[in-house]
Design a protein around this motif. Structure first.
Motif, mmCIF file in Angstrom:
data_model
loop_
_atom_site.group_PDB
_atom_site.id
_atom_site.type_symbol
_atom_site.label_atom_id
_atom_site.label_comp_id
_atom_site.label_asym_id
_atom_site.label_seq_id
_atom_site.Cartn_x
_atom_site.Cartn_y
_atom_site.Cartn_z
ATOM 1 N N LEU A 7 0.815 -1.193 0.055
ATOM 2 C CA LEU A 7 -0.152 -0.036 0.076
ATOM 3 C C LEU A 7 0.624 1.386 -0.009
ATOM 4 O O LEU A 7 0.270 2.380 0.135
ATOM 5 N N GLY A 8 2.131 1.115 -0.139
ATOM 6 C CA GLY A 8 2.957 2.296 0.064
ATOM 7 C C GLY A 8 3.266 3.037 1.347
ATOM 8 O O GLY A 8 3.631 4.198 1.305
ATOM 9 N N TYR A 9 3.123 2.424 2.462
ATOM 10 C CA TYR A 9 3.197 2.819 3.838
ATOM 11 C C TYR A 9 4.639 2.421 4.420
ATOM 12 O O TYR A 9 5.454 1.640 3.711
ATOM 13 N N ARG A 10 4.963 3.193 5.373
ATOM 14 C CA ARG A 10 6.148 2.878 5.993
ATOM 15 C C ARG A 10 6.025 2.723 7.419
ATOM 16 O O ARG A 10 5.117 3.048 7.873
ATOM 17 N N SER A 11 7.018 2.200 8.381
ATOM 18 C CA SER A 11 6.877 2.022 9.793
ATOM 19 C C SER A 11 6.962 3.293 10.302
ATOM 20 O O SER A 11 7.778 4.128 9.899
ATOM 21 N N ALA A 12 6.193 3.733 11.333
ATOM 22 C CA ALA A 12 6.468 5.015 12.144
ATOM 23 C C ALA A 12 7.661 4.845 12.988
ATOM 24 O O ALA A 12 7.755 3.788 13.726
ATOM 25 N N THR A 13 8.223 6.046 13.277
ATOM 26 C CA THR A 13 9.177 5.912 14.274
ATOM 27 C C THR A 13 9.091 7.019 15.384
ATOM 28 O O THR A 13 7.853 7.572 15.645
ATOM 29 N N LEU A 14 9.960 7.055 16.218
ATOM 30 C CA LEU A 14 9.801 7.791 17.400
ATOM 31 C C LEU A 14 9.607 9.170 16.941
ATOM 32 O O LEU A 14 8.723 10.088 17.525
ATOM 33 N N ASN A 15 10.400 9.608 15.965
ATOM 34 C CA ASN A 15 10.097 11.122 15.438
ATOM 35 C C ASN A 15 8.647 11.356 14.861
ATOM 36 O O ASN A 15 8.133 12.444 15.522
ATOM 37 N N ASP A 16 8.250 10.405 14.343
ATOM 38 C CA ASP A 16 6.631 10.289 13.967
ATOM 39 C C ASP A 16 5.846 10.536 14.848
ATOM 40 O O ASP A 16 4.772 11.212 14.937
ATOM 41 N N ALA A 17 6.182 9.572 16.155
ATOM 42 C CA ALA A 17 5.392 9.753 17.354
ATOM 43 C C ALA A 17 5.479 11.293 17.951
ATOM 44 O O ALA A 17 4.325 11.947 18.237
ATOM 45 N N LYS A 18 6.483 11.920 17.936
ATOM 46 C CA LYS A 18 6.657 13.334 18.354
ATOM 47 C C LYS A 18 5.742 14.088 17.640
ATOM 48 O O LYS A 18 4.976 15.159 18.003
ATOM 49 N N THR A 19 5.854 14.032 16.040
ATOM 50 C CA THR A 19 5.404 14.882 15.341
ATOM 51 C C THR A 19 3.509 14.614 15.549
ATOM 52 O O THR A 19 2.790 15.466 15.343
ATOM 53 N N LEU A 20 3.151 13.450 15.583
ATOM 54 C CA LEU A 20 1.929 12.818 15.901
ATOM 55 C C LEU A 20 1.317 13.890 17.333
ATOM 56 O O LEU A 20 0.217 14.208 17.166
ATOM 57 N N ILE A 21 2.082 13.587 18.291
ATOM 58 C CA ILE A 21 1.702 14.292 19.263
ATOM 59 C C ILE A 21 1.649 15.738 19.218
ATOM 60 O O ILE A 21 0.420 16.325 19.817
#
Length: 1004
Positions: A94-108
């Motif tokens: 589907l063209g996705y990638r695993s989320a990282t800790l930086n992505d978690a910070k961005t989400l928060i």
């Protein structure tokens, strides 16, 4: 919910590339699980968990496409390593990638920003989080991690929010807050049903939290004192402090203070204490200002009604003054006709004396409208001078009036002139040239105001004050520091100039006015052409050549009676006789865990588990049935009245109840079997009903149509009797505004794009705004025979010869083009909650006809109502659909009386928030009843003997709004360890799908 074939094909169809991908990356044994994970992720933006129940129809449909046959399916049987490999394959596909800790910070950080716009519950935050990760093409975190990030975001937002407030407060302001709490800590008594004394004159914390105790002159001074008291604190708050924060967020912390006592607040940590107090002072100041403005407008209206009643009584007392006057007039006319040349003194006076004629003349003068208006105005001036003046004029000093238009600024000069000269000892203004706005007053007032070339002060003041109520309504004049009467520019989106295109896109409207007009004209032409072609052969609708065109609609034949519904009801009664209404609420709770929506408004929650669960249910039932908390506590020894009152004050408010209602409504939509109830509906019938209430408040008033005193409850009911939205309104407020409120704020999964209303639910503004919001306004109009149709343009005038008698004129498209952008801006304000619909509706009225946008709305209404009328006249099925839907509301009103039976069905509170809470809890009991009845009906009809038994008429008339098997009366002990015998086998086998607060219990 059992899905039909079309829904399955739409959501779970496997394209050829999907099939190839599945075959290449999974074995025959695991293909179903792999496919479920793929399709679930595509539509839910996450992978399924053990809590997700996969419908058997979905699995069968997937097996059919895969051409395999397996006896059983369970994700739990697949090893964790295999599931991880599946996720990796699906992610890459589907063209996705695993989320990282930086992505978690961005989400928060992103969730923190979203928290400024609204108050979300945990499930709503989850939806936001999953949508954010999907937009970024990130594989979602596990549910536990998502919840941790949500908690972190909520905590971060609150810390930032409090820090911003503290930074704006000076040390002197903080000291003032402390003095306020310490001064009130000795009066540390909560407001309860028995403790609401308003007779004391000292303003304290408890007094600040009470509401106006009736529309009385004596309350004006009290309200002014309360408002001036709280302004000592609210004036210390920077006006720009909350510019970027949604009002709903501020209200969350306002409610926290409303539910607490001074001693409780002193226990808050300092940052939280000062910040929440700031929110309280800010909101409370606005509410008190709005209430004082409402009190002023209601008092002015009552002043005119009192004067009219007095004049009416005077006329009625004199109506019999000349006995046999009509016989006398007949004799007079006959004598004059037979003696045209005779002298009056010789021919008439012998038969009708001169004195009698004089008496008749004096009496008949009372019939003139101008005379009547003058008499009413004179009586109003008398009442104003003797009582109202000393109470109403101080309101002018309390408020700061402003206007954005020159006409309004001229009017404000008149208000300032009155304030400047209110202490004059003389009764007249001698220099008429210096009296502002006098020439703009109506002639009926000018006749009384001006005497001997002088201006009578009291009459002038009264005329200006009465005119002020009209100008406040449509905001030609607005009041600083209020919410409902605030600057009209603040009702519109603040970021319109920068995000204009995004608003157009969200509203699904074309950017160019020409395109909008083209679409509108096409729809009008299509509707008129179709009606023109079919009307000659329409046996039910005729256009008659009388009264400049008359539409005649013949009534439809009565529909056949259902055959087996009585038998079905007898079957239900025999199996579930006398179910207690409180058990329906309890069963809904055990299935849906509704009490998870009830969070404390305090900083922390001490109660929990079954104790809190039981007390919440008892409170909800006591309020919703109107029996009260005392009677409910009498039957439940473990829940004293004080305990229930504490839970109510801390945990139960209108927002929490509505969140629980949304859960029940959504599940009703999910569980409905389309074979029984038909396809999911997208329309709601909208109507109101009068409920008796105490009258010492601003909500209660006399209803001229119902001939009763009380408040109105406005319902949005789907075609299968579930109430989607409810609200409290005054008897005189707009039903159109209430209709739009339900459409915009119901927050359920129902796609409400049709509303069925009666005459009072439709108007010029209603049609214009409904069209822009993509909602079909389908009305049953009482005076439909008088309505006219409008053609698209002058070149189309002769295109519809069969409709010539009811065609009026062409739509003024040039006016629409000029004001199209302003029209969409107001639509955006409604859609995204910048302004309340009822406030917006008041802005556009006959008094504000000069407003170019109002004229534009009239033109859009002419076109859109023409589109509707063409469909309505052409289609008998549509007319039946509207009538059937509105009949559902009539049926609902009777059932609501059955549920809300306590205290003779009277809303026994003068507090507006208590009235709204009573209606919200009543709504919750209604949807719980519909929910359980839906399950009961479906269980009965699932038995073999009922298969294919129901006729078309049965399915049309079947409803879950049945109550013959329900007992609402008596003392109701609540036992959470017993269950209703509905789907008993399913409950035993699927305990994990049923929610418990502390421990699981066996099914009965």
């Amino acid at each position: 919910m059992p899905m039909n074939c079309d829904q399955l094909k739409e959501l779970y169809i496997l394209e050829p590339e999907d099939l190839n991908f599945i075959k290449e990356n999974s074995t025959d044994k695991n293909q179903v699980a792999f496919t479920i994970m793929l399709k679930f992720y595509q539509h839910e933006k996450r992978y399924p968990t053990s809590n997700d129940i996969i419908d058997n129809n979905k699995i069968l449909y997937i097996k059919h496409q895969l051409s395999i046959g397996l006896d059983a399916f369970s994700l739990n049987q697949i090893p964790e390593r295999t599931l991880s490999r599946f996720k990796s394959k699906i992610r890459n596909y589907l063209g996705y990638r695993s989320a990282t800790l930086n992505d978690a910070k961005t989400l928060i950080n992103w969730l923190v920003e979203q928290s400024k716009d609204a108050v979300y519950n945990t499930s709503q935050y989850r939806e936001l989080a999953y949508q954010f990760l999907d937009d970024k093409k990130l594989e979602p975190f596990t549910p536990d991690r998502i919840d941790r990030y949500i908690a972190s975001a909520v905590s971060t937002f609150e810390k930032q929010f409090f820090a911003n407030i503290i930074n704006e407060l000076s040390p002197d302001t903080l000291k003032l807050y402390d003095e306020f709490l310490l001064k009130n800590v000795n009066n540390d008594n909560h407001i309860t049903e028995d403790n609401n004394d308003q007779n004391t004159t000292t303003i304290d914390f408890r007094k600040l939290k009470t509401h106006i105790s009736g529309i009385k002159l004596k309350n004006v001074e009290i309200e002014i004192d309360r408002l001036n008291y709280i302004r000592r604190y609210s004036n210390k708050i920077n006006d720009k402090l909350f510019n970027d924060i949604s009002r709903k967020v501020i209200l969350k912390y306002y409610q926290r203070i409303m539910a607490a006592s001074p001693s409780n607040i002193l226990e808050f940590v300092p940052v939280s204490r000062y910040s929440t107090l700031t929110c309280f002072f800010y909101i409370r100041s606005q509410i008190l200002s709005d209430e004082l403005a409402d009190l002023f407008t209601r008092l002015m209206r009552n002043l005119r009604l009192t004067a009219e009643k007095s004049v009416d009584n005077t006329i009625l007392n004199e109506i019999h003054k000349v006995n046999g006057k009509f016989d006398i007039l007949c004799t007079l006319a006959d004598t004059a006709l037979n003696n045209p040349t005779e002298i009056i003194e010789k021919a008439i006076y012998p038969k009708v004396s001169k004195e009698t004629l004089k008496d008749i003349i004096d009496e008949m003068k009372h019939g003139g409208n101008k005379w009547y208006q003058n008499q009413v105005n004179i009586k109003m001036r008398s009442l104003y001078s003797h009582a109202h003046r000393k109470c109403l004029l101080p309101i002018l000093d309390t408020f700061i009036f402003k206007s954005n238009l020159n006409e309004g600024k001229e009017f404000i000069e008149a208000l300032n002139f009155i304030k400047l000269n209110k202490s004059l000892e003389t009764d007249y203004y001698h220099n008429t040239n210096k009296v502002p706005y006098y020439k703009n007053l109506s002639q009926s007032w000018q006749n009384i105001i001006k005497q001997n070339n002088k201006i009578r002060r009291s009459a002038y003041e009264l005329a200006i004050l009465e005119l002020l109520t009209e100008k406040l309504k449509y905001k030609l004049v607005w009041i600083e520091g209020t919410y409902r009467y605030r600057n009209p520019d603040e009702d519109l989106p603040k970021d319109w100039d920068t995000n204009r295109e995004q608003y157009y896109q969200k509203l699904n409207l074309p950017l160019e006015a020409d395109e909008f007009i083209k679409q509108l004209e096409t729809k009008v032409h299509t509707g008129l052409s179709s009606l023109n072609n079919t009307i000659p052969n329409n046996d039910k609708v005729k256009i008659l050549d009388k009264n400049n065109g008359h539409i005649k609609i013949s009534p439809s034949e009565a529909q056949p009676e259902p055959t087996y519904l009585e038998e079905l009801q007898r079957e239900i009664i025999s199996r579930w006789s006398t179910i207690n209404l409180i058990d329906m609420l309890k069963e809904s709770e055990l299935r849906l865990n509704l009490t998870k929506r009830f969070h404390s408004v305090a900083e922390r929650e001490i109660l929990g588990g079954k104790i809190l669960q039981k007390r919440l249910l008892l409170c909800l039932f006591g309020i919703g049935s109107n029996t009260g908390l005392k009677r409910i506590s009498a039957a439940n020894l473990g829940a004293k009245y004080s305990d229930l009152n504490y839970v109510k004050r801390r945990f139960i408010n209108e927002d929490n109840v509505k969140a629980a209602i949304i859960d029940v409504v959504n599940d009703i939509i999910e569980i409905r079997d389309p074979e029984i109830w038909g396809e999911a509906t997208t329309g709601c019938a909208c109507d109101s009903t009068l409920v008796s209430s105490w009258d010492q408040n601003l909500m209660s008033s006399w209803h001229p149509r119902y001939r009763g005193n009380g408040i109105m409850i406005y319902w949005h009911v789907d075609q299968k009797s579930a109430v989607i939205h409810s609200q409290v309104k005054t008897c005189l407020s707009s039903e159109v505004g209430a209709m739009l409120t339900g459409v915009l704020k119901h927050d359920t999964k129902m796609n409400m794009n049709k509303t069925y209303v009666d005459t009072h639910g439709q108007s010029t503004i209603g049609y214009a705004f409904s069209y822009g919001l993509s909602v079909d306004l389908l009305a049953r109009i009482k005076g439909i025979h008088k309505l006219k149709l409008y053609y698209p343009s002058t070149r189309n005038k002769d295109t519809y010869p069969n409709l010539k008698l009811i065609l009026k004129s062409a739509t003024n498209t040039s006016l629409i083009k000029e004001n199209y952008d302003e029209y969409v801006k107001h639509l955006a304000a409604l859609k995204f909650g910048t302004v309340e619909p009822d406030v917006m509706i008041k802005k556009f009225s006959r008094e504000n006809y000069k407003n170019p946008l109002y004229k534009t709305l009239i033109e859009i209404c002419n076109a859109t109502r023409t589109i509707f009328l063409c469909k309505y006249l052409e289609s008998e099925d549509l007319r039946k659909e509207i009538h059937e839907s509105l009949n559902v509301v009539e049926r609902l009103n009777g059932i609501m009386g059955f549920i809300f039976y306590g205290k003779l069905g009277e809303v026994s509170s003068n507090k507006s928030h208590e009235q709204s809470l009573s209606v919200a809890c009543l709504h919750l009991l209604q949807v719980c009843m519909v929910y359980i009845n839906t399950l009961i009906v479906q269980e009965v009809l699932s038995e073999p003997k009922w298969k294919n038994k129901l006729t078309i008429e049965d399915k049309r008339a079947i409803t879950p709004l049945i109550c013959s098997h329900i007992n609402p009366y008596g003392l109701f002990p609540l036992d959470l360890d017993t269950r209703l015998l509905i789907e008993a086998l399913s409950i035993i086998n699927n305990k994990e799908s049923i929610h418990y607060d502390t421990e699981e219990t066996d099914a009965s």
